[in-house]
Design a protein around this motif. Structure first.
Motif, mmCIF file in Angstrom:
data_model
loop_
_atom_site.group_PDB
_atom_site.id
_atom_site.type_symbol
_atom_site.label_atom_id
_atom_site.label_comp_id
_atom_site.label_asym_id
_atom_site.label_seq_id
_atom_site.Cartn_x
_atom_site.Cartn_y
_atom_site.Cartn_z
ATOM 1 N N HIS A 1 -8.656 5.080 47.676
ATOM 2 C CA HIS A 1 -7.325 5.531 48.081
ATOM 3 C C HIS A 1 -7.362 6.991 48.521
ATOM 4 O O HIS A 1 -6.761 7.362 49.541
ATOM 5 N N TRP A 2 -8.084 7.813 47.764
ATOM 6 C CA TRP A 2 -8.141 9.238 48.098
ATOM 7 C C TRP A 2 -8.855 9.462 49.429
ATOM 8 O O TRP A 2 -8.387 10.242 50.273
ATOM 9 N N LEU A 3 -9.974 8.766 49.644
ATOM 10 C CA LEU A 3 -10.731 8.953 50.886
ATOM 11 C C LEU A 3 -9.939 8.469 52.099
ATOM 12 O O LEU A 3 -9.879 9.148 53.130
ATOM 13 N N ILE A 4 -9.318 7.294 51.984
ATOM 14 C CA ILE A 4 -8.575 6.743 53.123
ATOM 15 C C ILE A 4 -7.351 7.595 53.420
ATOM 16 O O ILE A 4 -7.037 7.874 54.583
ATOM 17 N N ASP A 5 -6.645 8.014 52.374
ATOM 18 C CA ASP A 5 -5.476 8.864 52.601
ATOM 19 C C ASP A 5 -5.881 10.234 53.144
ATOM 20 O O ASP A 5 -5.151 10.830 53.948
ATOM 21 N N ALA A 6 -7.032 10.741 52.701
ATOM 22 C CA ALA A 6 -7.512 12.016 53.247
ATOM 23 C C ALA A 6 -7.819 11.878 54.734
ATOM 24 O O ALA A 6 -7.502 12.773 55.535
ATOM 25 N N GLN A 7 -8.409 10.746 55.135
ATOM 26 C CA GLN A 7 -8.649 10.501 56.551
ATOM 27 C C GLN A 7 -7.327 10.380 57.302
ATOM 28 O O GLN A 7 -7.177 10.869 58.425
ATOM 29 N N GLY A 8 -6.337 9.724 56.666
ATOM 30 C CA GLY A 8 -5.020 9.612 57.280
ATOM 31 C C GLY A 8 -4.376 10.966 57.496
ATOM 32 O O GLY A 8 -3.779 11.227 58.547
ATOM 33 N N ARG A 9 -4.512 11.848 56.504
ATOM 34 C CA ARG A 9 -3.936 13.193 56.649
ATOM 35 C C ARG A 9 -4.638 13.978 57.753
ATOM 36 O O ARG A 9 -3.994 14.673 58.544
ATOM 37 N N SER A 10 -5.961 13.877 57.808
ATOM 38 C CA SER A 10 -6.693 14.656 58.812
ATOM 39 C C SER A 10 -6.415 14.162 60.226
ATOM 40 O O SER A 10 -6.481 14.934 61.181
ATOM 41 N N SER A 11 -6.103 12.870 60.383
ATOM 42 C CA SER A 11 -5.820 12.324 61.710
ATOM 43 C C SER A 11 -4.367 12.485 62.113
ATOM 44 O O SER A 11 -4.009 12.202 63.259
ATOM 45 N N GLY A 12 -3.508 12.931 61.175
ATOM 46 C CA GLY A 12 -2.095 13.116 61.481
ATOM 47 C C GLY A 12 -1.234 11.926 61.114
ATOM 48 O O GLY A 12 -0.007 12.038 61.100
ATOM 49 N N ILE A 13 -1.839 10.759 60.839
ATOM 50 C CA ILE A 13 -1.047 9.587 60.455
ATOM 51 C C ILE A 13 -0.348 9.842 59.135
ATOM 52 O O ILE A 13 0.813 9.486 58.942
ATOM 53 N N GLY A 14 -1.067 10.467 58.206
ATOM 54 C CA GLY A 14 -0.483 10.797 56.921
ATOM 55 C C GLY A 14 -0.999 9.913 55.807
ATOM 56 O O GLY A 14 -1.539 8.822 56.038
ATOM 57 N N ALA A 15 -0.847 10.385 54.581
ATOM 58 C CA ALA A 15 -1.246 9.605 53.415
ATOM 59 C C ALA A 15 -0.273 8.450 53.229
ATOM 60 O O ALA A 15 0.852 8.466 53.716
ATOM 61 N N GLY A 16 -0.753 7.440 52.495
ATOM 62 C CA GLY A 16 0.091 6.287 52.224
ATOM 63 C C GLY A 16 -0.333 5.036 52.965
ATOM 64 O O GLY A 16 0.339 4.015 52.890
ATOM 65 N N ILE A 17 -1.459 5.099 53.683
ATOM 66 C CA ILE A 17 -1.901 3.933 54.449
ATOM 67 C C ILE A 17 -2.939 3.113 53.690
ATOM 68 O O ILE A 17 -3.249 1.991 54.088
ATOM 69 N N ALA A 18 -3.501 3.651 52.602
ATOM 70 C CA ALA A 18 -4.570 2.963 51.883
ATOM 71 C C ALA A 18 -4.038 1.694 51.231
ATOM 72 O O ALA A 18 -2.925 1.650 50.717
ATOM 73 N N GLN A 19 -4.863 0.664 51.256
ATOM 74 C CA GLN A 19 -4.526 -0.605 50.624
ATOM 75 C C GLN A 19 -5.744 -1.065 49.844
ATOM 76 O O GLN A 19 -6.784 -1.360 50.421
ATOM 77 N N GLY A 20 -5.641 -1.113 48.515
ATOM 78 C CA GLY A 20 -6.750 -1.553 47.689
ATOM 79 C C GLY A 20 -6.937 -3.055 47.750
ATOM 80 O O GLY A 20 -6.027 -3.797 48.137
ATOM 81 N N PRO A 21 -8.119 -3.542 47.389
ATOM 82 C CA PRO A 21 -8.342 -4.990 47.375
ATOM 83 C C PRO A 21 -7.420 -5.671 46.365
ATOM 84 O O PRO A 21 -7.062 -5.073 45.346
ATOM 85 N N PRO A 22 -7.021 -6.906 46.608
ATOM 86 C CA PRO A 22 -6.181 -7.623 45.641
ATOM 87 C C PRO A 22 -6.890 -7.767 44.309
ATOM 88 O O PRO A 22 -8.129 -7.793 44.232
ATOM 89 N N ALA A 23 -6.089 -7.871 43.242
ATOM 90 C CA ALA A 23 -6.664 -8.011 41.902
ATOM 91 C C ALA A 23 -7.542 -9.254 41.808
ATOM 92 O O ALA A 23 -8.588 -9.245 41.139
ATOM 93 N N ALA A 24 -7.139 -10.329 42.492
ATOM 94 C CA ALA A 24 -7.933 -11.560 42.446
ATOM 95 C C ALA A 24 -9.303 -11.344 43.085
ATOM 96 O O ALA A 24 -10.321 -11.842 42.574
ATOM 97 N N LEU A 25 -9.351 -10.591 44.190
ATOM 98 C CA LEU A 25 -10.630 -10.334 44.854
ATOM 99 C C LEU A 25 -11.520 -9.452 43.981
ATOM 100 O O LEU A 25 -12.733 -9.694 43.871
ATOM 101 N N LEU A 26 -10.935 -8.427 43.352
ATOM 102 C CA LEU A 26 -11.720 -7.578 42.454
ATOM 103 C C LEU A 26 -12.235 -8.377 41.271
ATOM 104 O O LEU A 26 -13.381 -8.185 40.818
ATOM 105 N N SER A 27 -11.407 -9.260 40.734
ATOM 106 C CA SER A 27 -11.837 -10.095 39.608
ATOM 107 C C SER A 27 -12.981 -11.010 40.031
ATOM 108 O O SER A 27 -13.974 -11.164 39.301
ATOM 109 N N LEU A 28 -12.859 -11.607 41.223
ATOM 110 C CA LEU A 28 -13.927 -12.468 41.723
ATOM 111 C C LEU A 28 -15.206 -11.677 41.949
ATOM 112 O O LEU A 28 -16.310 -12.156 41.630
ATOM 113 N N PHE A 29 -15.062 -10.481 42.453
ATOM 114 C CA PHE A 29 -16.220 -9.612 42.660
ATOM 115 C C PHE A 29 -16.909 -9.301 41.329
ATOM 116 O O PHE A 29 -18.141 -9.379 41.212
ATOM 117 N N GLY A 30 -16.107 -8.954 40.310
ATOM 118 C CA GLY A 30 -16.686 -8.658 38.995
ATOM 119 C C GLY A 30 -17.356 -9.862 38.366
ATOM 120 O O GLY A 30 -18.471 -9.758 37.822
#
Length: 760
Positions: free
Chosen positions: A700-729
């Motif tokens: 979230h921090w890296l994606i939002d930092a890229q958003g801020r540097s490009s002018g789009i702004g923070a708030g664009i980051a979207q984490g993986p769904p909990a089900a996908l993270l659970s499946l990954f684990g």
């Protein structure tokens, strides 16, 4: 030397799989870093080449026709000027495609800001209707030299004589008009003029703009563009791809170095007797260190050379932007240096981490130190004893105990395994963020799908009725967009009035609240940073000679114009200029509607009086990032596999000393196998928990930092769904357990003589 080579060859035959994994991991890392280097070169150098060869202007000023631009050539810091050239805004059509353009009357080929012809020839005085198109505009119109362009609503036609590259901001449908060089006679009704300034010091661009606006008067300047904007627009998403590849490549390099360090350390602990024997027969500490160091340097060098050869020989064949980037990069002057420096740097880094571990091998004494008689796992902790008292399966309790009894070593193993897993979580977050741009554009500042410009002869009421008559148009928001000078007169921003107070435009807000009252507005991150203001502040800007003061009540996610956008309602702008009417319409479509088909129906219904464009989505330029993410996940998974195999080997070797005791207390081979499997699964589970817990906020921090540097702004980051993270684990832990099952089963069924030999 022969003995060293023979021992290294014997060790290679014993650990073929580990050697193969190290070679492949190094190759993947070097490929990532070389692609990142190519993308950075591709993003910057083509524009820089065009700017240099065109003797580009650092500042372009659009002014009124009556402005006295001759004074600008006398300003301090101005080396030379281009123009002034008369301009007019119009629309061109070709092969059923329309585009907004700026016709620029150019009597002769400029010396400053000179267009670089890629096909055809320059303007011919004998052909007063001949024009030269900017490259991207020509591509959008599907035009080539010799084609005829029409001006909708008139009987005029223009003939394409040539196509040229330019360092100025390029054509973007609905945002930036395309550039057309034409004879002055073709610009029949100039609406203004443009002049370019080439500066002696490009770093003084803001000061030069301020001086120029002061000399001409704020009311005379309608728009300002600089070389920095042109460069940023040209780099665009390609630079982002390079940043992603570079970031993950460096992260993977660190993870690979740590994995190699851990693998050597584990092998040293498992071969203390062999190393002692080597020293006993005459090997010096330096020779022992060189054996390990040269062996792993050879693996890394083989992978790095293979990666460099693949990029150099086959890189340009990669489909899409990556292949184009490699092809351009291979023609740049610094290509050979980068092709050598990047692999050498990766090999040296792996060599440094290898040397630290190999140094421990050189310190092993020639005579083996007797091992303590106590079990390697140490005494059971109070928690483990109570767990056994509760009649929990012994394999589960003893496996957990073995995984974490040596805290320092266990933490190091978990940390090394967690790093590639953490980077995989970050890569998954990048993927889901791109999916958010594609699937939910309304959440990232794109609530509408189409932008419509109507001919001046079509009234607002008739236009809206025509648009809303389409069954798949949910809403049509009237609006206007003008260029406004910021305080200090150093740049222009986009001032938009969209929607009305009765039907407000659905902005995607990341901070604050919607603009509802008089003089209220929302702004993008790029504008807030440019003016050094925050939500709640008042800002003053100038549109022509008319000042506009607005209260920023929210921060909107703005993917357009580098976020240098301030938006309010059309009603608010009309209060300052009652005669202001809508010049565009933003269309929100019904769910499931296809923008292309709706656009075709509207163009047909408008009988040539409507110019319809799809709203550009940043995800369109990020499509190559999907393949990049998949490749990075594969490389990181390979590094994680190396570390996991190292951890399994260490656990099996440590379990050999406990084998006799475990058999003596009545545990079966299956239960002993389960102890090692449980130990490995617990280590993997701890790494998954740490990698997920740290990777999600880091992403979230890296994606939002890229958003801020490009002018789009923070708030664009979207984490993986909990089900996908659970499946990954679950997949990571289950895979670790499955990998540990075979070697653990073999160790549990070893003969008594072999076990005694291992303990001795």
């Amino acid at each position: 030397m022969r003995a060293t080579l023979r021992w290294a060859h014997s060790d290679l035959r014993t650990h073929r799989g580990e050697a193969l994994f190290l070679v492949l991991a190094t190759a993947g890392i070097v490929v990532s870093l070389l692609l990142a280097t190519a993308l950075f070169g591709y993003a910057t150098n083509p524009w820089q080449r065009v700017f240099t060869q065109a003797h580009g202007a650092h500042v372009w000023l659009h002014t009124g026709s009556s402005a006295d631009t001759g004074k600008l050539a006398e300003l301090d810091g101005v080396e030379s000027v281009a123009g002034p050239y008369p301009t007019t805004s119009t629309t061109l059509a070709s092969r059923g495609t329309r585009a907004s353009v700026e016709l620029r009357g150019t009597p002769e080929r400029p010396t400053v800001g000179r267009p670089l012809l890629t096909s055809g020839h320059w303007l011919d005085p004998a052909n007063p209707d001949g024009v030269v198109l900017e490259t991207r505009l020509a591509r959008a119109l599907l035009a080539a030299p010799g084609d005829t362009l029409t001006l909708p609503g008139t009987d005029r036609t223009l003939t394409v004589l040539g196509i040229a590259d330019s360092a100025e901001p390029r054509y973007r449908p609905g945002e930036q008009p395309g550039l057309v060089w034409a004879p002055p006679s073709a610009v029949r009704d100039p609406g203004g003029q443009v002049i370019g300034l080439r500066l002696t010091d490009p770093d003084d661009t803001d000061y030069a703009v301020q001086r120029a606006v002061t000399v001409l008067g704020a009311g005379a300047v309608s728009e300002v563009s600089t070389w920095k904007q042109g460069r940023a627009e040209a780099q665009g998403d390609t630079r982002l791809l390079g940043q992603v590849l570079g970031l993950f490549g460096l992260g993977a390099l660190v993870a690979a170095g740590l994995a190699v360090h851990g693998a050597i350390g584990t092998r040293i602990r498992g071969h203390l007797r062999d190393i002692s024997v080597l020293k006993a027969i005459g090997f010096t500490p330096g020779q022992v260190v060189r054996v390990f160091l040269l062996q792993h340097l050879a693996y890394a060098l083989l992978g790095a050379v293979a990666a460099a050869a693949v990029i150099q020989g086959l890189g340009r064949l990669i489909p899409g932007r990556l292949g184009d980037a490699v092809g351009v990069w291979q023609g740049l002057p610094g290509n050979t240096v980068a092709l050598v420096v990047v692999p050498v740097g990766a090999v040296l880094f792996i060599g440094a981490t290898t040397g630290l571990a190999a140094w421990r091998a050189g310190r092993v004494p020639p005579v083996p130190v007797p091992r303590p008689a106590a079990p390697l796992g140490g005494r059971l902790s109070g928690v483990a004893r109570r767990a056994l008292g509760l009649r929990l399966p012994p394999a589960l309790v003893l496996g957990w105990h073995r995984a974490f009894t040596r805290r320092l070593r266990s933490l190091a193993t978990v940390a090394r395994l967690a790093l590639p897993l953490l980077l995989i979580v970050v890569a998954m977050s990048a993927w889901t963020t791109i999916e958010r741009f594609d699937g939910r554009p309304d959440q990232i500042g794109l609530p509408t799908a189409l932008t419509v410009h109507a001919d001046s002869g079509l009234a607002d009421r008739d236009t809206r009725a025509l648009l809303e008559r389409d069954p798949q148009v949910a809403a049509a928001y009237p609006g206007v967009e003008v260029a406004a000078l910021v305080p200090g007169q150093t740049a222009t921003i986009a001032l938009r009035g969209l929607g009305t107070r009765a039907e407000p435009y659905p902005y995607a807000l990341a901070e604050g609240r919607p603009a509802q009252g008089r003089d209220e507005a929302v702004a993008g991150e790029g504008l807030l940073d440019l003016l050094d203001v925050r939500v709640g502040d008042w800002v003053r800007m100038t549109v022509g000679e008319q000042p506009q003061i607005l209260h920023i009540v929210g921060r909107s996610i703005e993917p357009e114009n580098a976020g240098r956008v301030i938006s309010t309602s059309l009603d608010t702008l009309r209060e300052n200029d009652p005669g202001l009417g809508p010049t565009l319409y933003e269309l929100r479509l019904d769910p499931g509607a296809e923008p292309d088909r709706v656009a075709e129906r509207l163009v047909t219904a408008g009988h040539g009086r409507l110019d319809v464009h799809a709203v550009p989505n940043p995800a369109d330029g990020l499509s190559p990032l999907r393949g990049v993410v998949v490749g990075l996940i594969a490389v990181l998974a390979l590094i994680g596999l190396i570390e996991l195999l190292t951890a399994i080997g260490g656990s099996v070797r440590e379990g050999e000393r406990d084998l006799l005791a475990l058999k003596a207390i009545g545990l079966s081979p299956r239960q002993i196998t389960a102890i090692t499997v449980t130990s490995t699964a617990c280590t993997a589970l701890a790494a998954v928990v740490i990698g997920t817990a740290l990777g999600t906020p880091l992403a979230h921090w890296l994606i939002d930092a890229q958003g801020r540097s490009s002018g789009i702004g923070a708030g664009i980051a979207q984490g993986p769904p909990a089900a996908l993270l659970s499946l990954f684990g679950v997949a990571a832990v289950a895979g670790a357990a499955a990998l540990a099952a075979v070697p653990a089963s073999r160790a549990a069924r070893r003969r008594l003589a072999d076990t005694l030999s291992a303990v001795a």
